[in-house]
Motif scaffolding. Structure first.
Motif, PDB file in Angstrom:
ATOM      1  N   ALA A 104       8.465   2.538  -5.388  1.00 47.29           N
ATOM      2  CA  ALA A 104       7.447   1.892  -4.551  1.00 47.29           C
ATOM      3  C   ALA A 104       6.723   0.548  -4.956  1.00 47.29           C
ATOM      4  O   ALA A 104       6.080  -0.015  -4.216  1.00 47.29           O
ATOM      5  CB  ALA A 104       6.476   2.950  -3.814  1.00 47.29           C
ATOM      6  N   MET A 121      -1.521   9.033  -3.472  1.00 50.47           N
ATOM      7  CA  MET A 121      -1.174   7.824  -2.672  1.00 50.47           C
ATOM      8  C   MET A 121      -2.679   7.186  -2.574  1.00 50.47           C
ATOM      9  O   MET A 121      -3.729   7.303  -2.756  1.00 50.47           O
ATOM     10  CB  MET A 121      -0.630   8.243  -1.094  1.00 50.47           C
ATOM     11  N   ASP A 122      -2.435   5.752  -2.232  1.00 49.21           N
ATOM     12  CA  ASP A 122      -3.691   4.757  -2.082  1.00 49.21           C
ATOM     13  C   ASP A 122      -4.642   5.448  -0.867  1.00 49.21           C
ATOM     14  O   ASP A 122      -5.692   5.466  -0.744  1.00 49.21           O
ATOM     15  CB  ASP A 122      -3.245   3.491  -1.749  1.00 49.21           C
ATOM     16  N   THR A 170       6.002  -1.317   0.331  1.00 49.06           N
ATOM     17  CA  THR A 170       5.198  -0.583   1.201  1.00 49.06           C
ATOM     18  C   THR A 170       5.716   0.706   1.471  1.00 49.06           C
ATOM     19  O   THR A 170       6.876   0.812   1.641  1.00 49.06           O
ATOM     20  CB  THR A 170       4.790  -1.278   2.494  1.00 49.06           C
ATOM     21  N   LEU A 171       4.881   1.794   1.335  1.00 46.01           N
ATOM     22  CA  LEU A 171       5.319   3.305   1.161  1.00 46.01           C
ATOM     23  C   LEU A 171       4.316   4.148   2.218  1.00 46.01           C
ATOM     24  O   LEU A 171       3.431   4.267   2.039  1.00 46.01           O
ATOM     25  CB  LEU A 171       5.452   3.843  -0.141  1.00 46.01           C
ATOM     26  N   GLU A 180       1.015  -1.311  -0.073  1.00 39.57           N
ATOM     27  CA  GLU A 180      -0.024   0.055  -0.016  1.00 39.57           C
ATOM     28  C   GLU A 180       0.789   1.274  -0.019  1.00 39.57           C
ATOM     29  O   GLU A 180       2.093   1.160   0.324  1.00 39.57           O
ATOM     30  CB  GLU A 180      -0.938   0.086   1.295  1.00 39.57           C
ATOM     31  N   THR A 181       0.183   2.353  -0.711  1.00 42.23           N
ATOM     32  CA  THR A 181       0.965   3.533  -0.421  1.00 42.23           C
ATOM     33  C   THR A 181       0.214   4.462   0.214  1.00 42.23           C
ATOM     34  O   THR A 181      -1.039   4.715   0.105  1.00 42.23           O
ATOM     35  CB  THR A 181       1.341   4.199  -1.932  1.00 42.23           C
ATOM     36  N   LEU A 204       7.157   6.768  -6.636  1.00 35.35           N
ATOM     37  CA  LEU A 204       6.137   5.918  -6.846  1.00 35.35           C
ATOM     38  C   LEU A 204       6.640   4.532  -7.512  1.00 35.35           C
ATOM     39  O   LEU A 204       6.244   3.589  -7.437  1.00 35.35           O
ATOM     40  CB  LEU A 204       4.925   6.406  -7.423  1.00 35.35           C
TER      41      LEU A 204
END
Lengths: 550, 594
Positions: B544, B562-563, B548-549, B389-390, B541
Motif C-alpha cells: 500500500a 491503519m492511519d 490508498t488502502l 491514506e490507509t 501495508l
C-alpha cells in the motif's frame, strides 16, 4: 451398458408393450402398401367389376390405415413414458451412489461436471431405447415376418430382400456407430468443458469485473463454444450418412426385388398383382430403417454418456461400513490413539496424534490454517480413514460402527457449509425435520440471527437464492451454525464457526458457547482468540501433533 | 428461396411472434448452409417424381405389355442412377442443416455470454448461476432442431405437396384435385395442435432449467446432507423432480404426437381416396375421365405418388415440436436475461478517460445505499479518504461493510456522489477504473485451473517469477510449497481443495500483481491465525506504500495499524474513530450531522 440392461429389465413390462405396438405399426404399414399394390394391379387387369371382389381389399386398406395410426400413437406414448421412468431411475441411482462417495478428494470432480453428468448425459441416454433398441428389435421381428410372407408368395426374392434390409437396417448403422465412437465422446466432453467455463464466468462475474478480466473469460467461453461446434461438425458427416443410406439401401433393395420379380413374372411363377404387392410391401418395411440410421450417428455420444454414468455408478466408496457393525455407544470418551494421516505420499498432515475428549467436555483446537484442524474433525466423522492408529468412542473403534450412526452421533459445521436454495426453514430443518418454528427461533437466537430473521417480512419462510446470496457472509455462516446447533447430535464439531463474524459478535458467541452447548461434547477448530473459560481445554495443532495450551 | 425469411403461404405461417423473428435474424449467420439445406429437398422431390414414373413404367411394360425382361435393363440402371443421386442429396442436405445450426448456435452462445458479462454485478447477484448457464447451454441447444430440420422442412412442406398435386393433374385431373384439396387442410390442423405443443414445451424447458439448478445446489451441499442423514430424503426429492420433469415432457409429446396422428389420418384419407378412385375407374364403376383410358402405368404412378405428396408434411410434423421448443427456449432466454440481446451488440458506453498517478483520494457525499436484499445500508453518509491514506472500516457483521466496498468498486449501485481522484465514479471509463482500483471480496471466486493461473488473472502478462513473488507476499507459498505440485496444483470449481483462508490469500496475490492507485480489501485475514494474519498485513501495508488502502476488518490488531479507523454506526453513517480507542468507546461522527 450394464447399467442400461439392468434398468431396462426393471421396466420390462412397459418396454415390451412399446415394442409390441411398434411391430404392429410396422406390420400394418407393410400390409397397407402390399394390399394397395395388389388391389390396384388386380383391378386394372380385371375385365369387369363382376369378376373382382372390390370390398374385401378396400376394407383392408382402410383397416390397416387406421390401425397404423392408432398403434403408432400408442407406441410413441408408451415408449416415451417408459423411457422417462428409466431416466428417473438413472438419476436416483446416480444420486444415491454419490452419497457414500462424498467427500471427493480429487479436484477433478467439479460441480459443473456433475451437473453435466446428471442432466446432459441422462438426457442423451433417452435415445438409446427409442432410437436404437426398439427400432432394431422391430426391424428384426419385421424382417422375420416379411421373410415368412415371401417364402409363401415369392421365395425367389427372399435373399435379395433379407440381404438388402439387413445391410441397411443393421450392418450400416453398426458401421456408423463404430466410426462415431470417438467423436461422440468428444462431443460430450466439450459440452461439459463449456458448461464449466460458463459457470466460472457467471459465478466469478464480480471478481472478473473487478480484475478487468471479463475479456479473458469471454475468450475462454468463445473457445470452449467453438470446440463444441468443431466436435459436433466432426460428428455431423456421420449423422448425415444415415438419411443417405436409407435412400440408397431401400432403393437398391427395391431394384433388386424388381429384377427378381420381373424374371419370375416372365416365367409365369407369380401373377402381376402379387408381384406389385410384394414390391410395395418391401418398400414399406424400410420405414423402420430411418430411425435406426438417424440414431446410429448419435449413438457414439450416447455410449460415451452411458460409460461416464457407468463409471460414476461403479466407483467404489473409499470408506465402507464393516460387515458386522456394533452398536454406537450412547456416550463415552472420544480418544485418538496414535493417529496418523497423510495427504498423498509425502504430505504428512497428522502423525502420532493422541487426544482424549471426555463426555460433555468442551475443547478448542487452534493452529495455523492448513495444519490439519479440518482434517482432524473429518477423521472423527470418518470422512477420511486414518492411516495409522485408531479413533474410539466409548472404547469402540469408529470403524466398527455404521457410518450413519456415527454421523447421527456427531454433527459437523464445515468451513464451506452451503446455504441451500429454499426457505430459511428448509435450511434449518435439514438438521431436524421435526423441529417447529419455536425450536427454530430458539436455535437462531443461539446463533444470534433471530433478530434478523424476525425482521424479514416472511420470517422463516424467506426464500434464499443460490449460494444464499441474499445473506451477508456472516449471516450465512450463522445460519449454518444454527443448523448445526439444531442437530440432536451429542457431539458438535465446529470448524471456524466465527469466520465472517465481527469481533464483538464473535466474542459474545464464544462466551455463549458454554451455555448453548451444555451437556454436549464440543470440539472447536478456530484461530479466533478465545475468551477465558469459553472452553475447558485448548490444544495447539502443530507439526501433526497436539499440545495443550495453558 | 434461400433465406429463412421466405415463408410460403401454405406452410403453418401464423403471424410470426417476436421470438421467431429473433430466431430468423440470428439465422442470417448460417444463411448459406440453410440455403443448401432448403434447396436439397426440393431437388430431391423432383427426382422422386421421376423415380415413381420410371418404376410405374417398368411395371406397366412387364405386366401389361409383357416385354422381355432383358429389354428393361437400361430402365433399371436409370432407376439405380436416380437412387444414387437422391442418396447423395440426402447426405448433403442433412450435413448443411447441421452446419447451419452449429454456426448459428455458436454465434448465439457468444453473444449471450457477452451480454451476460456486460451486465452489472447487481443484476448477476440476484440470479442463480446454474439457471443462467443452462440458458447458454441447454436452451441454445434446443434451437438446434429449428435451424437444422424445421426450417428446411417448412419450405419443403410449403412447396412440394402443391407442386406434386399440380404435377399429377395432367396424368389424372381428379387425383390431382383430391390431393390438392386435402393437403392444405393439414397445416390448419397441425397449427391447432402446435399451439398446445408450444405451451407445454415452455413448461418442459422451465422444468429442465429448474432441475439443473437444483441438482447443482444439492450436489454442492451433498456432504452436509449426508452428515445430517438427510441425503436419502434428497433422493426422494430428486426422484420427484425427475418425475415432474418426465410428466411435463410427456405432456409436450402427447400433443406433438397427436398432431402427427391428425396428419396421418388425413394422409390416409387421401391415399385411400386415390386408391379407391383408381380401382373403381379400372373396374368401370366410375368414369370421370371421359373417353381417355387410365392405364396401369398412370394408376400405379398415382398410387406411388399419393404418399409422397404427404411426405413433406409428415416430415414437417415430425419437426414441428422443434419450432415450439425453439420458441419456448427463446422465451426462456428472454425471461432469464430480461430481454433478448440485440443482433449487433451495442458498444459498451465509454466514460471519461482517466488516469491516476500514484495514490488517489476518495470522497463520498450524501451517499445512500439501498440493497434489494436488505434494507438501507447507508443513508446520507460522508466519507473522506486522503490520497495514500490507509483506512480500516470496522463494524458489526452484516452492517454493510462489504456492500460499501462493492459500491466504491462500482460493483453495486448507489445514490449520492462518489469521487475517486477527483473524478465522479460513474464517469470513469471501465477499463481505467479496473486498472487503478483493485478489490478483494469476502468470497473471492477461484477459477478452474491451477493456483498459478488463478494468481496470474491479476495480470495475464506476468512472468512465472512475478507470480511466485506475489504468491510469496500473500503467504500463498506457506501452503503451496507443501503441495507436491506447488503453484501448479490444479484447483477445482469454487476452489475445492483449498480452505477459505488459502483461497483468500490466492485472491490477494492477484492484487499484488497489479499496480492500483486504490486498494479495497474486504476482510483479507478473516480465516487466518494471528501469526499469518500479521505477516499478510505486513505485506499489504508494504504494497500500500504510495497507494490508498481501505480494509474492512473485524480485527482490532489489523485496524490499529491503519492511519484512520472508520465504522458504520447505527444511524447508517460512516464515523471516524480515533486510533487506539477501544471498541466500546463512542464514535466521533465526521459527517457534520453531529
Amino acid at each position: 451398458m450394464r447399467l442400461l440392461c439392468s434398468l431396462f429389465a426393471a421396466r420390462a413390462g412397459g418396454l415390451s408393450l412399446a415394442l409390441a405396438l411398434a411391430c404392429m405399426t410396422l406390420a400394418a404399414g407393410v400390409a397397407l402398401f402390399g394390399v394397395s399394390g395388389w388391389f390396384l394391379t388386380g383391378a386394372a387387369l380385371a375385365a369387369s367389376a363382376m369378376t373382382f371382389d372390390l370390398f374385401a381389399p378396400s376394407a383392408m386398406v382402410r383397416g390397416f390405415s387406421f390401425l397404423r395410426i392408432a398403434s403408432r400413437y400408442g407406441e410413441r406414448l408408451s415408449g416415451h413414458a417408459t423411457t422417462f421412468k428409466i431416466l428417473s431411475d438413472i438419476r436416483v441411482r446416480i444420486f444415491s451412489r454419490l452419497i457414500p462417495l462424498v467427500p471427493f478428494k480429487a479436484a477433478a470432480h467439479r460441480t459443473g461436471d456433475f451437473v453435466a453428468r446428471l442432466t446432459a448425459d441422462v438426457e442423451t441416454l433417452d435415445m438409446v431405447f427409442l432410437q436404437m433398441v426398439a427400432p432394431i428389435a422391430t426391424a428384426i421381428l419385421g424382417a422375420v415376418g416379411l421373410g415368412i410372407f415371401l417364402v409363401l408368395v415369392m421365395p425367389d426374392a427372399l435373399p435379395v430382400v433379407l440381404i438388402g434390409f439387413g445391410l441397411t437396417a443393421l450392418a450400416l448403422p453398426a458401421l456408423i456407430v463404430v466410426a462415431g465412437r470417438h467423436s461422440g465422446a468428444e462431443t460430450v466432453r466439450t459440452a461439459a468443458d463449456l458448461r464449466i467455463a460458463v459457470l466460472d464466468g457467471i459465478d466469478g462475474h464480480a471478481d472478473l469485473v473487478a480484475l478487468g478480466a471479463v475479456g479473458e473469460a469471454r475468450q475462454t467461453v468463445d473457445a470452449a463454444a467453438a470446440e463444441v461446434r468443431r466436435a459436433r461438425l466432426r460428428q455431423a458427416w456421420r449423422i448425415a450418412c444415415g438419411p443417405g443410406f436409407v435412400v440408397l439401401g431401400s432403393g437398391a433393395t427395391l431394384i433388386g426385388t424388381l429384377w427378381v420379380g420381373l424374371q419370375v413374372l416372365a416365367e409365369g411363377r407369380v401373377s402381376g398383382p402379387v408381384m406389385v404387392g410384394v414390391l410395395l410391401a418391401v418398400t414399406a418395411i424400410f420405414e423402420v430403417a430411418g430411425p435406426i440410421l438417424r440414431g446410429a450417428g448419435r449413438l457414439g455420444a450416447a455410449s460415451a454418456a452411458a460409460r461416464r454414468v457407468q463409471s460414476l455408478v461403479d466407483m467404489q466408496p473409499a470408506i465402507r461400513d464393516t460387515a458386522r457393525p456394533v452398536a454406537m455407544p450412547a456416550s463415552g470418551t472420544i480418544s485418538f490413539e496414535n493417529v496418523g494421516y497423510s495427504y498423498g505420499r509425502d504430505h504428512v498432515v497428522l502423525s502420532g496424534l493422541d487426544l482424549d475428549i471426555r463426555d460433555g467436555e468442551h475443547i478448542a483446537i487452534i493452529g495455523e490454517s492448513g495444519t490439519g484442524k479440518s482434517t482432524l474433525l473429518g477423521l472423527l466423522l470418518r470422512l477420511y480413514e486414518v492411516d495409522a492408529g485408531a479413533i474410539r468412542i466409548g472404547g469402540v473403534d469408529i470403524r466398527d460402527v455404521r457410518q450413519a450412526d456415527l454421523h447421527a452421533h456427531i454433527a459437523l459445521l464445515t468451513q464451506e457449509a452451503p446455504v441451500f436454495i429454499g426457505t430459511i426453514r428448509d435450511n434449518l430443518q435439514i438438521a431436524d425435520p421435526a423441529a417447529d418454528d419455536e425450536a427454530l427461533y430458539a436455535v437462531l437466537a443461539k446463533a444470534r440471527l433471530d433478530g434478523f430473521v424476525r425482521g424479514l417480512p416472511q420470517g422463516l419462510g424467506t426464500w434464499l437464492g443460490e449460494s444464499g446470496e441474499t445473506l451477508s457472509a456472516g449471516q450465512a455462516r450463522r445460519l449454518c451454525l444454527a443448523r448445526t446447533l439444531l442437530s440432536p447430535a451429542k457431539v458438535l464439531l465446529l470448524d471456524e464457526p466465527t469466520a465472517g463474524l465481527d469481533r464483538p459478535t464473535e466474542a459474545a458467541f464464544l462466551a455463549d458457547l458454554l451455555a448453548v452447548t451444555t451437556g454436549r461434547t464440543l470440539v472447536l477448530a478456530t484461530h479466533a482468540a478465545l475468551p477465558d473459560g469459553a472452553v475447558d481445554q485448548v490444544y495447539r495443532l502443530e507439526a501433526g501433533a497436539l499440545s495443550p495450551v495453558g | 428461396m434461400n433465406t429463412v425469411d421466405s415463408t410460403p403461404g401454405s406452410a403453418p405461417a401464423r403471424s410470426s411472434s417476436h421470438e421467431i423473428r429473433w430466431l430468423k435474424q440470428r439465422g442470417r449467420v448460417g444463411r448459406h448452409a440453410i440455403g443448401i439445406a432448403i434447396l436439397v429437398p426440393l431437388l430431391s422431390a423432383c427426382l422422386t417424381v421421376a423415380q415413381a414414373y420410371w418404376l410405374a413404367t417398368i411395371l406397366h411394360r412387364a405386366i401389361v405389355d409383357q416385354v422381355a425382361t432383358k429389354t428393361q435393363i437400361p430402365a433399371l440402371l436409370g432407376l439405380a442412377g436416380l437412387v444414387a443421386v437422391r442418396a447423395a442429396l440426402a447426405w448433403i442436405g442433412e450435413s448443411a442443416g447441421i452446419r447451419a445450426a452449429e454456426d448459428i448456435k455458436l454465434a448465439i452462445r457468444r453473444d449471450l455470454f457477452a451480454a451476460l458479462m456486460r451486465r452489472g454485478p447487481d443484476w448477476m447477484r440476484q440470479r442463480a448461476s446454474g439457471e443462467l448457464a443452462s440458458q447458454i447451454l441447454d436452451q441454445v441447444e434446443a434451437l438446434d432442431g429449428y435451424f437444422a430440420r424445421f426450417v428446411p422442412a417448412m419450405i419443403a412442406a410449403g412447396v412440394v405437396p402443391i407442386a406434386f398435386a399440380v404435377g399429377l393433374m395432367p396424368v389424372d385431373l381428379v387425383v390431382g384435385i383430391v390431393l390438392l384439396v386435402t393437403a392444405p387442410l393439414i397445416p390448419v390442423f397441425m397449427a391447432l395442435a402446435g399451439w398446445g405443443a408450444e405451451a407445454a414445451s415452455r413448461q418442459h424447458l422451465t422444468a429442465l432449467s429448474r432441475l439443473s439448478g437444483m441438482f447443482a445446489d444439492r450436489l454442492r451441499g451433498l456432504l452436509v446432507l449426508k452428515l445430517f442423514g438427510r441425503a436419502e430424503d434428497e433422493v426422494v426429492r430428486v426422484r420427484n423432480a425427475s418425475d415432474e420433469f418426465a410428466q411435463r415432457t410427456l405432456a409436450v409429446l402427447r400433443i406433438a404426437f397427436l398432431s402427427s396422428a391428425v396428419l396421418e389420418f388425413f394422409a390416409a384419407l387421401g391415399v385411400a381416396g386415390v386408391a379407391l378412385y383408381v380401382g373403381l375407374t379400372y373396374l368401370d364403376m366410375l368414369n370421370l375421365r371421359g373417353s381417355s383410358e387410365l392405364g396401369l402405368q398412370a394408376g400405379l404412378f398415382c398410387l406411388l405418388m399419393a404418399p409422397e405428396v404427404y411426405m413433406p408434411l409428415r416430415t414437417l410434423a415430425a419437426h414441428y415440436h422443434d419450432r415450439a421448443n425453439a420458441k419456448a427456449a427463446v422465451a426462456s432466454i428472454e425471461a432469464a436475461f430480461g430481454g433478448l440481446p440485440a443482433v449487433e451488440p451495442a458498444e459498451a458506453p465509454r466514460g471519461a478517460g482517466w488516469t491516476a498517478n500514484g495514490a488517489v483520494a476518495v470522497s463520498a457525499r450524501h451517499l445512500t445505499i439501498d440493497t434489494p436484499e436488505r434494507d438501507t445500508i447507508l443513508s446520507d453518509a460522508t466519507l473522506e479518504i486522503a490520497a495514500a491514506e490507509t483506512v480500516a472500516l470496522l463494524g458489526p457483521s452484516g452492517i454493510g461493510k462489504s456492500t460499501l466496498i462493492e459500491v466504491l468498486a462500482r460493483l453495486r449501485g448507489h445514490q449520492g456522489e462518489i469521487r475517486i481522484g477527483g473524478t465522479g465514479l460513474a464517469a470513469i471509463e471501465e477499463e481505467a477504473l479496473r486498472r487503478h482500483v483493485a478489490v478483494l471480496g469476502q468470497r473471492p471466486r477461484l477459477f478452474h485451473g491451477t493456483i498459478a493461473s488463478n494468481i496470474r488473472l491479476g495480470r495475464p502478462a506476468a512472468t512465472d517469477a512475478e507470480v511466485r513473488r506475489a504468491a510469496e507476499r500473500a503467504c500463498v507459498l506457506d501452503f503451496a510449497d507443501r503441495l507436491p505440485e506447488g503453484l501448479a496444483t490444479p484447483i477445482g470449481e469454487r476452489g475445492r481443495g483449498l480452505s477459505g483462508g488459502e483461497g483468500q490469500r490466492v485472491a490477494l496475490a492477484r492484487i499484488f500483481l497489479r499496480d492500483p492507485a486504490l486498494v479495497l480489501l474486504d476482510e483479507p485475514t478473516a480465516h487466518l491465525d494471528t501469526e499469518t494474519e500479521a505477516r499478510v498485513i505486513r505485506s499489504i501495508l508494504a504494497f500500500a506504500e504510495g497507494r490508498t488502502l481501505l480494509i474492512a476488518t473485524h480485527s482490532m490488531a489489523v485496524a490499529a495499524q491503519m492511519d484512520t479507523i472508520y465504522e458504520i454506526d447505527d444511524r447508517k453513517r460512516i464515523a471516524r474513530r480515533a486510533p487506539g480507542f477501544g471498541l466500546s468507546s463512542a464514535a466521533i461522527p465526521i459527517d457534520g450531522a453531529a
